[in-house]
Design an enzyme around this catalytic site. Structure first.
Site, PDB file in Angstrom:
ATOM      1  N   TYR A 151       0.841  -1.215   0.000  1.00 47.10           N
ATOM      2  CA  TYR A 151       0.000   0.000   0.000  1.00 47.10           C
ATOM      3  C   TYR A 151       0.874   1.262   0.000  1.00 47.10           C
ATOM      4  CZ  TYR A 151      -3.806   3.109   1.531  1.00 47.10           C
ATOM      5  OH  TYR A 151      -4.732   4.116   1.628  1.00 47.10           O
ATOM      6  N   LYS A 202       1.012   4.160  -2.900  1.00 53.44           N
ATOM      7  CA  LYS A 202       0.649   5.561  -2.622  1.00 53.44           C
ATOM      8  C   LYS A 202       1.832   6.505  -2.823  1.00 53.44           C
ATOM      9  CE  LYS A 202      -3.699   4.905  -1.696  1.00 53.44           C
ATOM     10  NZ  LYS A 202      -4.730   5.408  -2.624  1.00 53.44           N
TER      11      LYS A 202
HETATM   12  P1  NAP Z   1     -13.590   2.275   0.751  1.00 51.38           P
HETATM   13  O1  NAP Z   1     -14.557   2.785   1.747  1.00 51.38           O
HETATM   14  O2  NAP Z   1     -13.145   0.853   0.824  1.00 51.38           O
HETATM   15  O3  NAP Z   1     -14.170   2.574  -0.720  1.00 51.38           O
HETATM   16  C1  NAP Z   1     -13.408   2.187  -1.830  1.00 51.38           C
HETATM   17  C2  NAP Z   1     -14.097   2.645  -3.106  1.00 51.38           C
HETATM   18  O4  NAP Z   1     -13.247   2.294  -4.211  1.00 51.38           O
HETATM   19  C3  NAP Z   1     -15.426   1.968  -3.356  1.00 51.38           C
HETATM   20  O5  NAP Z   1     -16.272   2.878  -4.016  1.00 51.38           O
HETATM   21  C4  NAP Z   1     -15.056   0.809  -4.281  1.00 51.38           C
HETATM   22  O6  NAP Z   1     -16.131   0.379  -5.118  1.00 51.38           O
HETATM   23  C5  NAP Z   1     -13.974   1.459  -5.128  1.00 51.38           C
HETATM   24  N1  NAP Z   1     -13.055   0.517  -5.753  1.00 51.38           N
HETATM   25  C6  NAP Z   1     -12.294  -0.436  -5.169  1.00 51.38           C
HETATM   26  N2  NAP Z   1     -11.577  -1.097  -6.091  1.00 51.38           N
HETATM   27  C7  NAP Z   1     -11.890  -0.547  -7.297  1.00 51.38           C
HETATM   28  C8  NAP Z   1     -11.471  -0.792  -8.629  1.00 51.38           C
HETATM   29  N3  NAP Z   1     -10.583  -1.748  -8.927  1.00 51.38           N
HETATM   30  N4  NAP Z   1     -12.003  -0.030  -9.622  1.00 51.38           N
HETATM   31  C9  NAP Z   1     -12.909   0.942  -9.345  1.00 51.38           C
HETATM   32  N5  NAP Z   1     -13.339   1.220  -8.094  1.00 51.38           N
HETATM   33  C10 NAP Z   1     -12.832   0.481  -7.086  1.00 51.38           C
HETATM   34  O7  NAP Z   1     -12.222   3.132   0.781  1.00 51.38           O
HETATM   35  P2  NAP Z   1     -11.955   4.615   1.355  1.00 51.38           P
HETATM   36  O8  NAP Z   1     -11.500   4.485   2.758  1.00 51.38           O
HETATM   37  O9  NAP Z   1     -13.080   5.518   1.033  1.00 51.38           O
HETATM   38  O10 NAP Z   1     -10.654   5.019   0.504  1.00 51.38           O
HETATM   39  C11 NAP Z   1     -10.755   5.813  -0.658  1.00 51.38           C
HETATM   40  C12 NAP Z   1      -9.351   6.229  -1.080  1.00 51.38           C
HETATM   41  O11 NAP Z   1      -8.722   6.967  -0.031  1.00 51.38           O
HETATM   42  C13 NAP Z   1      -8.428   5.042  -1.383  1.00 51.38           C
HETATM   43  O12 NAP Z   1      -7.565   5.364  -2.450  1.00 51.38           O
HETATM   44  C14 NAP Z   1      -7.633   4.902  -0.098  1.00 51.38           C
HETATM   45  O13 NAP Z   1      -6.386   4.290  -0.298  1.00 51.38           O
HETATM   46  C15 NAP Z   1      -7.498   6.363   0.300  1.00 51.38           C
HETATM   47  N6  NAP Z   1      -7.220   6.553   1.720  1.00 51.38           N
HETATM   48  C16 NAP Z   1      -8.115   6.156   2.666  1.00 51.38           C
HETATM   49  C17 NAP Z   1      -7.820   6.371   4.003  1.00 51.38           C
HETATM   50  C18 NAP Z   1      -8.760   5.976   5.118  1.00 51.38           C
HETATM   51  O14 NAP Z   1      -8.369   6.113   6.280  1.00 51.38           O
HETATM   52  N7  NAP Z   1      -9.978   5.534   4.837  1.00 51.38           N
HETATM   53  C19 NAP Z   1      -6.602   6.959   4.366  1.00 51.38           C
HETATM   54  C20 NAP Z   1      -5.718   7.332   3.370  1.00 51.38           C
HETATM   55  C21 NAP Z   1      -6.038   7.142   2.045  1.00 51.38           C
HETATM   56  P3  NAP Z   1     -16.903  -1.035  -4.817  1.00 51.38           P
HETATM   57  O15 NAP Z   1     -17.601  -0.870  -3.501  1.00 51.38           O
HETATM   58  O16 NAP Z   1     -17.857  -1.194  -5.966  1.00 51.38           O
HETATM   59  O17 NAP Z   1     -15.832  -2.072  -4.782  1.00 51.38           O
END
Ligand code: NAP
Length: 249
Positions: free
Chosen positions: A157, A161
């Protein structure tokens, strides 16, 4: 609120978590939003229904960003849905497959790199062609505090990133003279399904390392995304903006 009226916008992974909040926030600012998802159409349709109920324009688009053809199709389908040219892209889709280096298997490495970094590349490549033709537009990519500082158990990861950050800066240098801005957000720990899996010990450690002493809300990231896309950020490109409660300083 920064105005995005009429701007055709693709949000990858726009159906859940941070992407969901971004889709809703950009629609409130007037953007016409394509809400991308990979596996859960119900979640994407819920977001689209909420935007339409508030008088906005939105469409749900299925597509795996890790697949170059599907990523290109997402850009085409976004323009077809709104009968207009693409203006903004948010490369937000991302996954985790955490494990220690000694235990991580090649499939978990490949999957995370393919979705997080490969997906950002495929979508940016397809989108930037469109934006270059029009000589305007803005892209926001989604990295992580982990991509800047690293984290044990997340080599795949963190590498993905860190790559997103480097890609963002390189692309910003390529397209800046053509009126296109590319910026990156590095969130800390935000409450979504991605972080629901953290146990109380890990959560306590995160809170202790976060000066603002709380986990972030998806809306904290969504508001910064709206700003970075808008003309209020007209002189900002290639930036990595932490939205982490001070965790990364
Ligand atoms: P999440 O709740 O797991 O949601 C992930 C989203 O991405 C869902 O809409 C999912 O769609 C979609 N997705 C996953 N794989 C995909 C693919 N191959 N093609 C197209 N869409 C895909 O994640 P989140 O926490 O909101 O994270 C969103 C972003 O922020 C990510 O890049 C993550 O690395 C980053 N981030 C998150 C955090 C955190 O603390 N949450 C911190 C730092 C960075 P489906 O439901 O249809 O699979």
């Amino acid at each position: 609120m920064a105005d995005l009226t009429g701007r055709v916008t693709l949000v990858t992974g726009g159906s859940r978590g941070i992407g969901r909040a971004i889709s809703l926030e950009l629609a409130r600012a007037g953007a016409r939003v394509a809400v991308n998802y990979a596996a859960r159409p119900d979640a994407a349709e819920e977001v689209v229904a909420a935007i339409r109920a508030a008088g906005g324009e939105a469409v749900a688009l299925k597509g795996n960003v890790a697949n170059p053809d599907e990523a290109a199709a997402l850009v085409e389908q976004t323009e077809a849905a709104f009968g207009d040219d693409l203006y903004h892209v948010v490369c937000n889709a991302g996954i985790t497959r955490d494990n220690l280096m000694a235990r991580i298997d090649t499939a978990a490495w490949d999957e995370v790199i393919d979705v997080n970094l490969g997906g950002t590349f495929h979508v940016c490549k397809a989108a930037s062609r469109r934006l270059l033709r029009k000589r305007r537009g803005a892209i926001v990519t989604m990295a992580s505090v982990v991509g800047v500082h690293g984290n044990a158990g997340q080599t795949n990861y963190a590498a993905s990133k860190g790559g997103v950050i480097a890609l963002t800066k390189a692309l910003a240098k390529e397209v800046g003279s053509r009126g296109i801005r590319v910026n990156c957000i590095a969130p800390g720990y935000i409450t979504t399904e991605l972080t629901d899996v953290l146990n109380e010990t890990v959560r306590g450690g995160i809170l202790a390392a976060t000066p603002l002493a709380r986990l972030g809300d998806p809306e904290d990231v969504a508001r910064v995304t709206r700003f970075l896309l808008s003309d209020d950020a007209a002189y900002i490109t290639g930036a990595v903006i932490p939205v982490d409660g001070g965790m990364g300083m």
